[in-house]
Design a protein around this motif. Structure first.
Motif, PDB file in Angstrom:
ATOM      1  N   THR B 349      36.144  49.889  42.004  1.00  0.00           N
ATOM      2  CA  THR B 349      37.332  49.147  42.420  1.00  0.00           C
ATOM      3  C   THR B 349      37.796  48.268  41.267  1.00  0.00           C
ATOM      4  O   THR B 349      37.000  47.777  40.479  1.00  0.00           O
ATOM      5  CB  THR B 349      37.061  48.233  43.631  1.00  0.00           C
ATOM      6  N   ILE B 350      39.084  48.128  41.195  1.00  0.00           N
ATOM      7  CA  ILE B 350      39.679  47.231  40.207  1.00  0.00           C
ATOM      8  C   ILE B 350      40.753  46.474  40.951  1.00  0.00           C
ATOM      9  O   ILE B 350      41.634  47.086  41.547  1.00  0.00           O
ATOM     10  CB  ILE B 350      40.335  48.018  39.048  1.00  0.00           C
ATOM     11  N   GLY B 351      40.652  45.158  40.977  1.00  0.00           N
ATOM     12  CA  GLY B 351      41.703  44.473  41.712  1.00  0.00           C
ATOM     13  C   GLY B 351      41.712  42.987  41.526  1.00  0.00           C
ATOM     14  O   GLY B 351      40.875  42.410  40.840  1.00  0.00           O
ATOM     15  N   GLN B 352      42.703  42.401  42.143  1.00  0.00           N
ATOM     16  CA  GLN B 352      42.806  40.951  42.168  1.00  0.00           C
ATOM     17  C   GLN B 352      41.910  40.440  43.292  1.00  0.00           C
ATOM     18  O   GLN B 352      41.253  41.205  43.974  1.00  0.00           O
ATOM     19  CB  GLN B 352      44.260  40.544  42.420  1.00  0.00           C
ATOM     20  N   MET B 353      41.956  39.150  43.496  1.00  0.00           N
ATOM     21  CA  MET B 353      41.219  38.545  44.599  1.00  0.00           C
ATOM     22  C   MET B 353      41.642  39.189  45.917  1.00  0.00           C
ATOM     23  O   MET B 353      42.826  39.422  46.143  1.00  0.00           O
ATOM     24  CB  MET B 353      41.569  37.064  44.687  1.00  0.00           C
ATOM     25  N   ASN B 354      40.693  39.409  46.772  1.00  0.00           N
ATOM     26  CA  ASN B 354      40.958  39.987  48.078  1.00  0.00           C
ATOM     27  C   ASN B 354      41.631  38.935  48.977  1.00  0.00           C
ATOM     28  O   ASN B 354      41.053  37.908  49.295  1.00  0.00           O
ATOM     29  CB  ASN B 354      39.619  40.442  48.660  1.00  0.00           C
ATOM     30  N   ALA B 355      42.872  39.222  49.371  1.00  0.00           N
ATOM     31  CA  ALA B 355      43.670  38.228  50.105  1.00  0.00           C
ATOM     32  C   ALA B 355      43.054  37.872  51.459  1.00  0.00           C
ATOM     33  O   ALA B 355      43.133  36.732  51.913  1.00  0.00           O
ATOM     34  CB  ALA B 355      45.094  38.750  50.299  1.00  0.00           C
ATOM     35  N   GLU B 356      42.410  38.838  52.088  1.00  0.00           N
ATOM     36  CA  GLU B 356      41.798  38.561  53.399  1.00  0.00           C
ATOM     37  C   GLU B 356      40.627  37.598  53.265  1.00  0.00           C
ATOM     38  O   GLU B 356      40.423  36.725  54.107  1.00  0.00           O
ATOM     39  CB  GLU B 356      41.285  39.852  54.035  1.00  0.00           C
TER      40      GLU B 356
END
Ligand SMILES: Nc1ncnc2c1ncn2[C@@H]1O[C@H](COP(=O)(O)OP(=O)(O)O)[C@@H](O)[C@H]1O
Ligand SMILES: [Mg+2]
Lengths: 254, 407
Positions: B349-356
Motif C-alpha cells: 500500500t502507498i498512501g496518505q493518512m487513513n481518513a477513517e
C-alpha cells in the motif's frame, strides 16, 4: 432541558442527498431510539453529529447544549460531551489501546481544566470500567480494535463511553452482530451509565436491543427522513409488521 | 558534468587497497545502471561522481551519544572500516563465543555476482567476526558499531562474518552512524545460521543524510533455524540494502522486518531475494516506510520457491505512508513459485493518512495534529514492536519517535 436540537438537517455526499430534513429534539434524561432499514441514513446522521467531514451538511442546524454543534471540530464535540459509538469501530494497528484511551481521557479532562491522569490513576479508573463491560484486561495491551472479535469491538466502544462519560451518547448499531449474552453486557453497561443529566440516542436495526434498553421515544428513519415517532410501543409494532410496513410507502404520507 | 562510469571504476580502484582479484571482476561489471533490472529505481550515479579516497582510521573517533550504549556486553567498533581496539570491548567472553575483527582471522576469498559485492571482495579492509559454537546460548546482545568520520568520497569496504553453530542462540545489534559528509560505505555481511540456531539481528542505519551506504546481507539458514533481521533505516543520501536469504533446510522461520524513514532528498532502497529451497519453511517480510519532502523509497521483494519446497508459507507486506506530495515509492513484489501446496501472499500500500483512522481518533478527543502523530507512530511502532531484544526495542522506539517529531 433541551440537550440536542436538530432542525431540518440535510446532508449528503458528492451531491447525493442522504439526510433529507431531520427534526429531532432530545432533552436531558431521555433515551431515544432510531430504527430503520439498511441504507436509510442512520449512520450518516450519527457521523454528521460526530463531525465526519466526508459528509456535506446542506441545510439545517444542530444545537448541542446551546452551542452550534456544526461549527465545532470533531474533537471539540466529544470534549464538550457528544460521544459516538461507531457501528464499525476502526482498527489502528500499532496504537496501543491503553495509550490511546489515556490520551482520549486526558484530552477531555484538559478541555475541562482538569489535570491529566497519570498512568497509575488511569489504570485504576480503567479497571473499574472494564469490569463493568466484562472485558479481558489483555485487550488493553493490544492495538486499538485490531484482532478484536466483533463483540469485543462493540464492548470496547462502550468502555470508551464509560471512560469519557459524555452528556450525550450516540450508539450506532452497537447491538448488531452481538449474541444475546454480549448484548446483555452491553445493555447493562449502557444502562449503568444512564443518569438524569445525560441522554442517549440508540440507533438500532433490531427491536431486540430495546428489550434491554428501554427508550422513552422511538423514531423511524426511512430514506433520510423521520417518518414516524412514538413511544416504546412503536418498536414493537415495527417488529411485528416488519420494515415492509415502512418501505411499502404506507407511512410516508402519514 | 557526469564522469563516465568506467572512469569512476578506475578512480575508485586506484584509491582503494586491493586483495583477491584486485578488482578485475568489479571492473568487468562496472557500476550498475538503471537499465539493470535490479537497479531500475535506484541510480548510483551520485556515488560514481564521488572523488574517492580510501577511508582511514581515526584515533579521535568516539562513541559518545551512541545508540545501545545502555546495554552491557561485548562491543566491536569500526572507524572508517578499520577496527578500533581502543573503542571495542571484548573482555570476558564465555566459552564458545568468539568475537573479533575479521582481519585477525583467516579469510577465504569469496565470489560475488554483483558489482558492489565484487568491489567489496577486492578491497575490504576489515569487519566483524562473530562465531557462536554449537549449543551455546549467548543471551547478552553483541553490539557492533560502524562509525564514519571521513570527508566526502572517503570509501570503506567492510566485510562481516557471522556464524551460528547448530542449536546456538545470539542477538546482534548493529549501528551505522557518521559525520555529516558524503562518505561511502560498502558492506557485505555473510551470515550462516546452523540447524536449529536462533538469531536476532538488528541493524540501525543512521548514516549522514549526505552519505552513501550499500550493504549486502547474505544469509544461509539451516534446518529449523529462526532468524529475524530488523532493518531500521533512517540515514543515507542513497542507502541500499541487498538482502539475500537462502532457506536451505526444512522447518525454517525467517523474518525480515524493516522500517525506513527517508526525508529531504534521501533514497532508501531494500532489495530482497528470499530463496525457499526446502519444504515446510516460513518467510515473512514486513516493511513499512514513512516518507516526507522529496524522499524516495524502493521496496523490491522477490520470493523464489524452488521445486520441491512444498508447503512453503511466504508472506510479504510493504506499507508506505506519504507525508508529502513530492515523496515517491516504488514497490515491486515478485513471486516465482515452482513447488506445490504453497502459501504466498503479498500486499503493498502507498498512501496518505487513513481518513477513517484520523476521524476515529478525533472522535475520541484527540486534536488533528495529535491524531496524525499517533498514526505515524503506530506505523513505525508496528515494525519496532517485532524487535525481541527489549532494551534495543525501547531505545529504537524513542529514536524513531524523535525522528518523526523532528521531521
Ligand atoms: N461515504 C458515502 N459515499 C456514498 N454514499 C454513501 C456514503 N455513506 C453512506 N452512503 C449512502 O447513504 C445511504 C445511507 O447510508 P447509511 O447512513 O450508512 O445508512 P444506515 O446506517 O441507515 O444503514 C446509503 O444509500 C449509502 O449507500
Ligand atoms: Mg449504519
Amino acid at each position: 432541558m433541551k440537550m440536542l436540537e436538530i432542525k431540518n438537517l440535510k446532508a449528503g455526499v458528492e451531491g447525493k442527498e442522504i439526510l433529507k430534513g431531520i427534526d429531532l429534539t432530545i432533552n436531558a434524561g431521555e433515551v431515544h431510539a432510531i430504527m430503520g432499514p439498511n441504507g436509510s441514513g442512520k449512520s450518516t446522521l450519527a457521523q454528521v453529529l460526530a463531525g465526519r467531514d466526508a459528509f456535506d451538511v446542506g441545510e439545517g442546524s444542530v444545537t448541542f447544549n446551546g452551542q452550534d454543534l456544526l461549527e465545532l471540530a470533531p474533537e471539540v464535540r466529544v470534549r464538550e460531551g457528544l460521544f459516538l459509538a461507531f457501528q464499525y469501530p476502526v482498527e489502528i494497528p500499532g496504537v496501543n489501546t491503553t495509550y490511546f484511551l489515556r490520551a482520549a481521557v486526558n484530552a477531555v479532562r484538559e478541555h475541562h481544566g482538569e489535570a491529566a491522569l497519570n498512568a497509575v490513576d488511569f489504570l485504576k479508573l480503567m479497571r473499574q470500567k472494564i469490569n463493568l463491560l466484562e472485558l479481558d484486561e489483555s485487550l488493553l495491551k493490544r492495538s486499538v480494535n485490531e484482532g478484536f472479535s466483533g463483540g469485543e469491538k462493540k464492548r470496547a466502544e462502550i468502555l470508551q463511553m464509560a471512560l469519557l462519560n459524555p452528556a450525550m451518547a450516540v450508539l450506532d448499531e452497537t447491538d448488531s452482530g452481538l449474541d444475546i449474552d454480549a448484548l446483555k453486557v452491553v445493555a447493562n453497561g449502557v444502562n449503568t451509565l444512564k443518569r438524569a443529566d445525560n441522554a442517549q440516542l440508540i440507533i438500532t436495526h433490531y427491536q431486540r436491543l430495546l428489550d434491554y434498553i428501554v427508550p422513552d421515544f422511538v423514531h423511524v428513519l426511512y430514506d433520510g427522513r423521520i417518518v414516524k415517532s412514538g413511544g416504546k410501543e412503536l418498536a414493537l409494532e415495527l417488529e411485528e409488521k416488519g420494515y415492509d410496513w415502512i418501505t411499502s410507502g404506507e407511512l410516508q404520507t402519514a | 558534468m557526469v564522469a563516465p562510469a568506467n572512469n569512476a571504476v578506475d578512480r575508485l580502484l586506484a584509491a582503494l587497497p586491493k586483495r583477491g582479484d584486485g578488482g578485475a571482476r568489479f571492473a568487468e561489471l562496472g557500476f550498475p545502471t538503471t537499465r539493470d533490472e535490479d537497479w531500475r529505481f535506484t541510480s548510483v550515479a551520485p556515488i560514481a561522481e564521488l572523488e574517492f579516497t580510501a577511508a582511514t582510521g581515526d584515533a579521535a573517533a568516539n562513541l559518545e551519544a551512541s545508540v545501545f550504549s545502555e546495554i552491557d556486553g561485548p562491543q566491536l567498533v569500526f572507524v572508517n572500516g578499520h577496527y578500533s581496539s581502543e573503542l571495542s570491548d571484548l573482555d570476558e567472553l564465555p566459552d564458545g563465543v568468539e568475537i573479533s575483527n575479521l582481519a585477525a582471522a583467516v579469510f577465504k576469498p569469496c565470489e560475488a555476482d554483483d558489482a558492489f559485492g565484487a568491489l567489496n571482495a577486492a578491497s575490504f579492509t576489515d569487519g566483524a567476526r562473530v562465531c557462536v559454537a554449537e549449543g551455546v546460548c549467548f543471551k547478552t546482545p553483541i553490539r557492533i558499531y560502524y562509525l564514519s568520520t571521513g570527508g566526502d568520497g572517503a570509501t570503506a569496504n567492510i566485510r562481516n562474518h557471522i556464524t551460528l553453530g547448530p542449536n546456538s542462540k545470539a542477538t546482534i545489534l548493529e549501528s551505522w552512524t557518521g559525520a555529516d559528509s558524503a562518505y561511502f560505505n560498502n558492506a557485505i555481511t555473510e551470515l550462516s545460521a546452523g540447524d536449529n540456531a536462533h538469531l536476532e539481528h538488528v541493524k540501525f542505519q543512521n548514516e549522514s543524510p549526505a552519505a552513501f551506504h550499500v550493504a549486502g546481507l547474505h544469509a544461509t539458514m539451516g534446518r529449523d533455524c529462526r532468524v529475524a533481521h530488523h532493518s531500521i533505516a533512517l540515514g543515507g543520501r542513497i542507502a541500499r540494502n541487498n538482502i539475500r536469504a537462502r532457506l536451505d533446510g526444512t522447518g525454517i522461520e525467517a523474518m525480515l522486518n524493516g522500517l525506513y524513514l527517508p526525508h529531504g532528498k534521501q533514497l532508501i532502497d531494500h532489495h530482497m531475494v528470499v530463496d525457499h529451497l526446502q519444504p515446510h519453511c516460513e518467510s515473512h517480510e514486513y516493511f513499512n516506510g514513512i516518507l516526507d519532502d522529496h524522499a524516495r523509497a524502493v521496496f523490491h521483494g522477490r520470493i523464489h520457491v524452488h521445486k520441491g519446497a512444498d508447503k512453503t508459507d511466504a508472506k510479504q507486506t510493504n506499507k508506505n505512508l506519504l507525508l508529502s506530495d513530492n515523496a515517491t515509492v516504488n514497490t515491486k513484489p515478485q513471486l516465482e513459485i515452482y513447488a506445490d501446496d504453497v502459501k504466498c501472499t503479498h500486499g503493498a500500500t502507498i498512501g496518505q493518512m487513513n481518513a477513517e483512522q484520523i476521524f476515529y481518533l478525533r472522535a475520541r478527543g484527540l486534536d488533528e495534529d495529535a491524531a496524525h502523530r499517533m498514526i505515524m507512530h503506530a506505523f513505525a511502532g508496528e515494525i519496532i514492536a517485532r524487535i525481541g531484544c527489549e532494551p534495543a526495542r525501547e531505545e529504537l522506539d524513542r529514536l524513531v519517535w524523535d525522528r518523526l517529531e523532528d521531521k
